[in-house]
Structure formats: structure tokens, C-alpha cells
Design a protein around this motif. Structure first.
Motif, short mmCIF file in Angstrom:
data_model
loop_
_atom_site.label_atom_id
_atom_site.label_comp_id
_atom_site.label_asym_id
_atom_site.label_seq_id
_atom_site.Cartn_x
_atom_site.Cartn_y
_atom_site.Cartn_z
N UNK A 156 0.75 -1.26 -0.48
CA UNK A 156 -0.35 0.03 0.38
C UNK A 156 1.34 1.45 0.15
N UNK A 157 1.17 1.98 -0.48
CA UNK A 157 1.23 3.47 -0.99
C UNK A 157 0.21 3.97 -1.42
N UNK A 158 0.46 5.37 0.37
CA UNK A 158 0.05 6.03 0.32
C UNK A 158 0.51 7.63 0.74
N UNK A 159 -0.44 9.00 -0.47
CA UNK A 159 0.46 9.81 -0.57
C UNK A 159 -0.44 11.23 -0.48
N UNK A 160 0.20 11.84 0.73
CA UNK A 160 -0.75 13.01 1.49
C UNK A 160 -0.20 14.16 1.12
N UNK A 161 -1.15 15.43 0.37
CA UNK A 161 -0.70 16.43 -0.64
C UNK A 161 -1.81 17.46 0.84
#
Length: 270
Positions: free
Chosen positions: A261-266
Motif C-alpha cells: 500500500x502506497x499512501x500519498x498525503x498532499x
């Protein structure tokens, strides 16, 4: 993980003015300078040149060998010529992919100090991902699931780069997660502070010891299926630099048999 530190120490005799100020007569001043970051950058540059040269040299050597064979022993063998030409085309395509990734990574790094300000719609990004990933999905037995997205969800970003991030993550899952997997992609609001983009699969996963290094250029996990044949080792490095340009954070979670799982917070617009 243990971190290598490089500290440069310079010894100097105390000046009379400094000694008198603190009431000491004799002494030596030791100046410590942490050079770890500079050493890491220099090593990364050297490794980058070495890895890039190696990655290009391997397919180039294959092409040269096949050309010599076609000019010599196989010059009158149509069957062998067709077989060698097919392999040569695959090796040339591998070189082309590597060069394209290197050029794209270079462009991303040149723009890394420039924060994008254009507002993009999450739904538009999902629509583009669905369209641009069709060729990748058709050539595999995987299933791509796009989770419902709020049509009113907007955030500051470079739309082309965010789509590229998602394509890289989807392609990474297709290459390494295994057969008949499900890839789920979602974009949700993060309590008014920004957005969270997630790409997860139910594939093989990797040992946790590899996770901190997955975004390094040319880093590959040994034993992963087809990694040495079709992967450039640059996909996740590009993802990391794009996320950094957007002022975001990237978190990768994986374990053997539990997928990745790859989570990206912007962040939201300032």
C-alpha cells in the motif's frame, strides 16, 4: 536503520582573546562539522552514474552481439534472423524506457523547488488514470478498481505529474505483485488539511527491510518476478521526487503475502 555519519574535526589553538574571555590560559578548540549529507549526495551521484552505465551497457552489449551474429553465422538463416531481431527489438525498447525515465526524473528534479499552484479535480485525475492505464491492464490478468471520489474535491497539484505518479504505482504493482491481483486506487479529503491518495494491491508484498529503500534509484528487490527483465528501478524514485515537489509525504507499507500500500498525503492550498 543505522545511519552512516561523517564528521570532520578541525583542531585549532585557542586565541589569546578567547582564552582570556573564559579565564583559561591554554587550550585547543575543536570544530566539528557534520558532512554526512554532502557525503551522501556525492555517493548518490557516483552510484547514479555507475548504475545508469551498467543498465545501458547490458542491453547495448546484447545488441552488439546479435548484430555481429546477423552479419556473420546467421547472415543466411532467416529463422535465426527473425528470432534475433525480436530479441534486439526488446533490448532496444528496454534502453528506450530507461532513457525516458532518466530524462523524466531529471525534469522532475529541475522543477522540484517550484510548488504547483493550479487547482485540479480529483475526479479528473481518476478519469485520466482509467484511460491511460488501459494498455497496461489489458496486457495483464489484474483488476483495477477506482474507488468513488468526491466530485467537489480539488487540490493544488500538477495534474500530469500526479497522473504519472498513479501510473507508476499501478505499473509497479502489475510487474511485481503477482498474477490475478486487485489494484485499488482512491483519493479522499483529509479533514480539510489536504488529500490522501492511496494505491494498494493484494499481491506478494516485500519484506519490511526493503521498504525504506524502495524509492532509491535503481533499487530492486532480489527474486521479484520479471524485475531484472522489465523494471528500470526508477518508477518509485520518480514518485518520491514528484511528491516532494508537491510538499507531500509518501508512506509505503508492505509485508510478505500482504501486498503493498502506497499512501500519498498532499497539503491543501496555502
Amino acid at each position: 536503520m543505522p545511519v552512516r555519519r561523517i564528521v570532520q574535526v578541525t583542531f585549532r589553538k585557542w586565541s589569546e582573546r578567547f582564552a582570556s574571555d573564559i579565564g583559561w590560559v591554554d587550550g585547543v578548540l575543536a570544530v566539528l562539522e557534520d558532512c554526512s549529507e554532502v557525503e551522501v549526495v556525492d555517493r548518490m551521484r557516483a552510484d547514479f552514474v555507475a548504475y545508469a552505465s551498467h543498465e545501458l551497457r547490458t542491453p547495448l552489449a546484447s545488441l552488439i552481439g546479435f548484430i555481429e551474429t546477423l552479419q556473420g553465422p546467421a547472415s543466411d538463416d532467416p529463422a535465426a534472423q527473425q528470432q534475433f531481431l525480436a530479441v534486439m527489438a526488446a533490448q532496444a525498447a528496454r534502453m528506450e524506457r530507461l532513457i525516458e525515465r532518466l530524462l523524466y526524473l531529471s525534469r522532475v528534479q529541475r522543477l522540484e523547488h517550484m510548488r504547483p499552484n493550479d487547482l485540479v479535480a480529483a475526479q479528473d485525475i481518476m478519469d485520466r488514470l482509467l484511460e491511460d492505464s488501459q494498455i497496461l491492464i489489458r496486457s495483464s490478468d489484474a483488476k483495477l478498481i477506482l474507488l468513488p471520489t468526491d466530485e467537489d474535491l480539488f487540490f493544488p497539484a500538477d495534474e500530469d505529474q500526479i497522473v504519472q505518479v498513479l501510473l507508476n504505482l499501478v505499473e509497479n504493482a502489475l510487474k511485481y505483485a503477482g498474477p490475478e491481483i486487485e489494484i485499488r486506487v482512491g483519493i479522499v479529503a483529509d479533514n480539510g488539511r489536504g488529500v490522501e491518495i492511496s494505491v494498494s494491491d493484494n499481491g506478494r508484498g516485500v519484506d519490511t527491510q526493503h521498504v525504506p529503500r524502495l524509492t532509491e534509484r535503481f533499487y530492486r528487490v532480489e527474486g521479484r518476478v520479471t524485475a531484472s527483465q522489465s523494471g528500470t528501478g526508477l518508477g518509485l524514485a520518480i514518485v518520491k521526487h514528484i511528491v516532494d515537489r508537491h510538499g507531500g509525504r509518501l508512506r509505503i507499507e508492505s509485508a510478505p503475502g500482504k501486498g503493498m500500500t502506497c499512501r500519498i498525503w498532499l497539503p491543501k492550498a496555502s
